[in-house]
Design a protein around this motif. Structure first.
Motif, PDB file in Angstrom:
ATOM      1  N   THR A 152     -43.443 -34.446  52.899  1.00 42.71           N
ATOM      2  CA  THR A 152     -42.723 -33.248  52.477  1.00 42.71           C
ATOM      3  C   THR A 152     -42.655 -33.212  50.959  1.00 42.71           C
ATOM      4  O   THR A 152     -42.759 -34.243  50.296  1.00 42.71           O
ATOM      5  N   LEU A 156     -37.715 -28.808  45.942  1.00 44.30           N
ATOM      6  CA  LEU A 156     -37.987 -27.394  46.117  1.00 44.30           C
ATOM      7  C   LEU A 156     -37.317 -26.621  44.996  1.00 44.30           C
ATOM      8  O   LEU A 156     -36.167 -26.879  44.647  1.00 44.30           O
ATOM      9  N   LEU A 160     -33.760 -20.391  47.412  1.00 43.19           N
ATOM     10  CA  LEU A 160     -34.131 -20.737  48.778  1.00 43.19           C
ATOM     11  C   LEU A 160     -34.812 -19.525  49.398  1.00 43.19           C
ATOM     12  O   LEU A 160     -34.235 -18.446  49.488  1.00 43.19           O
ATOM     13  N   ARG A 217     -45.154 -20.167  50.468  1.00 42.00           N
ATOM     14  CA  ARG A 217     -44.114 -21.093  50.016  1.00 42.00           C
ATOM     15  C   ARG A 217     -42.715 -20.645  50.430  1.00 42.00           C
ATOM     16  O   ARG A 217     -41.812 -20.525  49.617  1.00 42.00           O
ATOM     17  N   HIS A 219     -39.317 -21.648  52.505  1.00 40.37           N
ATOM     18  CA  HIS A 219     -38.627 -22.886  52.833  1.00 40.37           C
ATOM     19  C   HIS A 219     -38.055 -22.876  54.246  1.00 40.37           C
ATOM     20  O   HIS A 219     -37.860 -23.944  54.834  1.00 40.37           O
ATOM     21  N   SER A 264     -44.195 -26.452  52.605  1.00 43.89           N
ATOM     22  CA  SER A 264     -42.955 -26.041  51.956  1.00 43.89           C
ATOM     23  C   SER A 264     -41.900 -25.617  52.958  1.00 43.89           C
ATOM     24  O   SER A 264     -40.713 -25.561  52.637  1.00 43.89           O
ATOM     25  N   CYS A 265     -42.309 -25.311  54.187  1.00 40.96           N
ATOM     26  CA  CYS A 265     -41.363 -24.891  55.224  1.00 40.96           C
ATOM     27  C   CYS A 265     -40.678 -26.135  55.785  1.00 40.96           C
ATOM     28  O   CYS A 265     -41.304 -26.972  56.428  1.00 40.96           O
ATOM     29  N   GLN A 266     -39.376 -26.248  55.536  1.00 44.30           N
ATOM     30  CA  GLN A 266     -38.618 -27.435  55.907  1.00 44.30           C
ATOM     31  C   GLN A 266     -37.742 -27.245  57.142  1.00 44.30           C
ATOM     32  O   GLN A 266     -37.202 -28.210  57.673  1.00 44.30           O
ATOM     33  N   PRO A 362     -34.732 -32.877  54.014  1.00 44.08           N
ATOM     34  CA  PRO A 362     -35.234 -31.566  53.606  1.00 44.08           C
ATOM     35  C   PRO A 362     -34.262 -30.901  52.640  1.00 44.08           C
ATOM     36  O   PRO A 362     -33.100 -31.259  52.562  1.00 44.08           O
ATOM     37  N   PHE A 363     -34.765 -29.973  51.897  1.00 38.26           N
ATOM     38  CA  PHE A 363     -33.975 -29.176  50.969  1.00 38.26           C
ATOM     39  C   PHE A 363     -33.387 -29.992  49.828  1.00 38.26           C
ATOM     40  O   PHE A 363     -32.235 -29.832  49.453  1.00 38.26           O
ATOM     41  N   LEU A 365     -33.362 -29.742  46.515  1.00 41.36           N
ATOM     42  CA  LEU A 365     -33.697 -28.780  45.477  1.00 41.36           C
ATOM     43  C   LEU A 365     -33.821 -29.500  44.134  1.00 41.36           C
ATOM     44  O   LEU A 365     -33.087 -30.459  43.852  1.00 41.36           O
TER      45      LEU A 365
END
Length: 770
Positions: A152, A156, A160, A217, A219, A264-266, A362-363, A365
């Motif tokens: 991953t 990011l 969002l 891209r 999320h 990029s999709c979490q 995930p996420f 940022l």
């Protein structure tokens, strides 16, 4: 971001059906204890309905949920799974996590006991802690799948970015796509204005459209629409749209293939919004599990429909917390809190979080996004509600205003606007008898004009006039009804292989190699039948007191087309057991029942002779027996019961009420007085309805779990059962209906004998020919 220690808890079922709970890893080591589910299937079904919104599933009729004791069910589940050594391990692990200033994340693995995936574990209540575990960031619950981690991104960049797909095919139960989009957009308007969130709505809910968009891209993939489970393929499905607007059933595996390469999709958020058709209560778990196995780090799936207002609270808080750079676990907990603190119902446990074994969170940022203040949030909601109200879009304005008033009770302007919008909505509905408004101000799907709900306890119990009534079609002579109390129709089941249930077997057999001497292939045939119906079993001797239900090697489809029921022998439920003295219009009323079974379902098909149908009151599901429809009592083997023994915990009174467009299902369960009492307003089963000049035809497929049968049945299993049909009389265009006549297969089936299962028929599951 909150740091966590993990307690990995697995449920594992052995071949005999016994379940063990095992802590495989925790700060305090490992532990093991036996697990036994502390609630019945009916209690679970009732619980899931009661914790959801007023239901508008595929059948489109709202039925208010009954109150339920969340702490009771949640406490029983908690005590069952955290028992013995596991309870001690949990307590020590929690203490160690607190010493380190961390939370304790409970990672529940159900791979070894998939039958328990439908249990609402999100409502676990700890009496020792005096709280629900999932309402605290100290003890989040994750449904954990031990899958290979995928790479991953390390971080990011805000904002969002969320790709939203709302699917409503033209040949499925229709959703208000514009309204769903507006609710999500207005709910998060403050976040988009602050630059912390970007919503992109797909113009077309097609697989090709998703393929082209997913690589830009994003999320989060946020889906609103219909979902289900393809039993034949063993996978969950989402109902997308084809280019022509019709349904496209897309398997979770196919969707996962797309999302796997979109690094990029979490996260996927799967929301069966109110009104979306689903298959059972656990709406998207099958889809979510498959997506996680395909490499998606996390999925939030709704385990039942979610109301507009709950969706408003959840969506804002969930995306607010994610945009702040915190974890998915914290976002789900805080979103649950937003529902719990501001919403009088109990939908906060509807979201389910599924996570993979990926070490990376995930996420993460690269920097926190700019977040709006609470005042900015309220101002955005107020502006959106005012705009919706001015445009006459009450179904957008009402949930926004309700949530705004709940969060900010001092907002007198919002309170006044809410009262006006709700008043206007009720006034509009009063001019349209085909529409009702619920107490929360939302108008229901159109229904036929019908009676107002009444208190069932105030109704006098119907007497039992003994006059026999002509049956539908031929029947065998029957003995005196007071001497032969159970079965009133002698049935010898000789099921022709040409009917739809066994017709598939006949076709299959025609292409199999045969024995040259006998013309048959016994070993192959036997294996086929055993797979479908179980091993051969000794059946009770045929008698007037026994009904045999044949096994279907090919199940009928619940689509309103009754042609696939073929030549199944009929049961005649035509003995008049109640007749209203004031009624003179029920002379042409009788019913014939056709029953088959598989390891998964009991299939019911009823032909009712009733030239003047009267719709049931959809707001009184426990009293569907007072309107036009059919019902049956059902419970475990009654043969050892004395005639005076009262209802048992697993007994049910199952109701199918008829409206102008659909069949509504409900069930009454035993109460404290040993009588059937109101229990659950919608069983969520598949049904079909067809009207004829003489009356109507009903079909329904009941999963055995909805009938309190815990494991798949087999040939030789015995149950108790009565078959009944009701005819209503309408007391004027606005007055409630009365029961005009009830007929039954059991001539002594009255309000008193209904509560004595020892007086019911005895039903046995037979093979494809018996």
């Amino acid at each position: 971001m909150r740091a966590y220690l993990d307690l990995d808890l697995a449920l594992v079922s052995d071949r005999g059906g016994a379940v063990q709970a095992r802590v495989t890893s925790s700060p305090a080591g490992v532990a093991e204890a036996a697990f036994e589910l502390p609630v019945t299937p009916m209690e679970l079904a009732r619980f899931l309905v009661a914790t959801g919104p007023a239901r508008t599933p595929a059948r489109g009729i709202s039925l208010s949920p009954s109150p339920v004791d969340l702490q009771d069910i949640g406490g029983r589940l908690n005590d069952a799974i955290f028992a013995g050594d596991i309870r001690a391990c949990f307590q020590r692990s929690l203490a160690l996590a607190e010493q380190q200033g961390k939370g304790l994340r409970i990672r529940l693995n159900l791979s070894g006991a998939p039958d328990l995936a439908g249990v609402p574990w999100e409502y676990l209540y700890s009496h020792a802690l005096s709280r629900f575990l999932t309402l605290s960031t100290d003890t989040p619950l994750v449904r954990f799948l031990d899958t290979p981690a995928r790479s991953t991104p390390s971080g990011l960049d805000p904002p969002l970015r969320v790709l939203v797909m709302i699917s409503s095919p033209s040949d499925a139960a229709q959703l208000d796509v514009q309204r769903e989009a507006e609710l999500l957009r207005t709910t998060t308007a403050d976040l988009t204005a602050a630059g912390s969130l970007e919503l992109v709505f797909l113009d077309s809910a097609t697989l090709t459209g998703l393929q082209h968009a997913i690589y830009q891209r994003f999320h989060v993939f946020h889906f609103i629409g219909h979902g289900g489970f393809d039993r034949a393929a063993g996978t969950g499905v989402l109902v997308l749209e084809r280019e022509d607007g019709t349904s496209h059933l897309v398997s979770a595996a196919k969707l996962g293939t797309l999302l796997h390469d979109a690094k990029s999709c979490q996260l996927a958020v799967l929301n069966a919004c109110e009104g979306a058709q689903t298959s059972g209560q656990d709406v998207f778990s099958g889809v979510g599990q498959t997506l996680v196995r395909q490499g998606l780090p996390a999925v939030v799936a709704m385990q039942s429909e979610i109301s507009d207002r709950a969706a408003v609270a959840f969506s804002h808080e969930f995306y607010y917390v994610l945009a702040s750079g915190r974890s998915v676990e914290e976002a789900v907990v805080e979103a649950r809190k937003a529902i719990y603190l501001t919403y009088e119902d109990s939908e906060w446990g509807t979201p389910v979080l599924l996570r993979s074994a990926a070490e990376e969170q995930p996420f993460l940022l690269t920097r926190p996004a700019a977040l709006p203040t609470r005042d900015q949030h309220w101002a955005a909601m107020r502006a959106a509600a005012q705009e919706a109200a001015a445009a006459g879009s009450d179904r957008v304005a009402v949930p926004l205003l309700q949530q705004l008033v709940a969060e900010n009770p001092d907002d007198d302007g919002a309170t006044a606007l809410l009262a006006r919008v709700q008043t206007d909505a009720r006034a509009d509905a009063s001019h349209d008898p085909a529409q009702r408004v619920r107490p929360d101000g939302r108008a229901d799907a159109p229904v036929q004009p019908g009676p107002q709900p009444r208190d069932q306890a105030s109704r006098p119990a119907p007497p039992a006039p003994p006059a026999p009534f002509p049956p539908v079609g031929p029947r065998t002579p029957r003995p005196d009804p007071r001497r032969r109390r159970r079965l009133t129709t002698a049935v010898v089941l000789t099921v022709a292989l040409g009917f739809a249930g066994v017709g598939g077997y006949a076709v299959w057999r025609s292409v199999q190699p045969t024995d040259s001497a006998s013309g048959a292939s016994p070993s192959v045939e036997q294996a086929y039948v055993v797979t479908a119906c179980g091993e051969e079993a000794e059946l009770p001797d045929p008698s007037p007191d026994l009904v045999s239900i044949p096994c279907a090697l090919q199940a009928p489809v619940m689509d309103g087309d009754m042609s696939d029921w073929g030549d199944v022998p009929a049961w005649h439920a035509s003995e008049t057991v109640y007749a209203n003295p004031e009624d003179a219009g029920a002379a042409d009323f009788a019913s014939a029942w056709y029953l088959v079974w598989t390891r998964d379902f009991l299939f019911v098909h009823v032909e009712v002779l009733d030239p003047v149908p009267t719709p049931v009151d959809p707001y009184s599901p426990s009293a569907f027996w007072e309107g036009d429809g059919v019902s049956f009592e059902f419970g475990s083997d009654p043969r050892a019961l004395a005639d005076t023994e009262r209802l048992r915990p697993d007994d049910l009174h199952v109701l199918l009420g008829v409206t102008a467009e659909r069949v509504l299902t409900a069930a009454n369960a035993p109460g404290g007085r040993g009588t059937f009492e109101a229990a659950i307003g919608d069983l969520g089963v598949d049904t079909g309805l067809q009207f004829t000049e003489q009356g109507y035809l009903i079909e329904a497929a009941f999963p055995w779990s909805t009938l309190n049968v815990a494991s798949p049945p087999a040939r030789g299993d015995v149950f108790g059962m009565n078959l009944n049909a009701s005819n209503a009389r309408l007391n004027g265009p606005t007055a409630p209906t009365d029961l005009a006549r009830m007929v039954s297969s059991n001539p002594i089936r009255t309000s008193a004998e209904q509560n004595l299962p020892g007086l019911w028929h005895t039903a046995v599951l037979a093979g494809p020919s018996a």
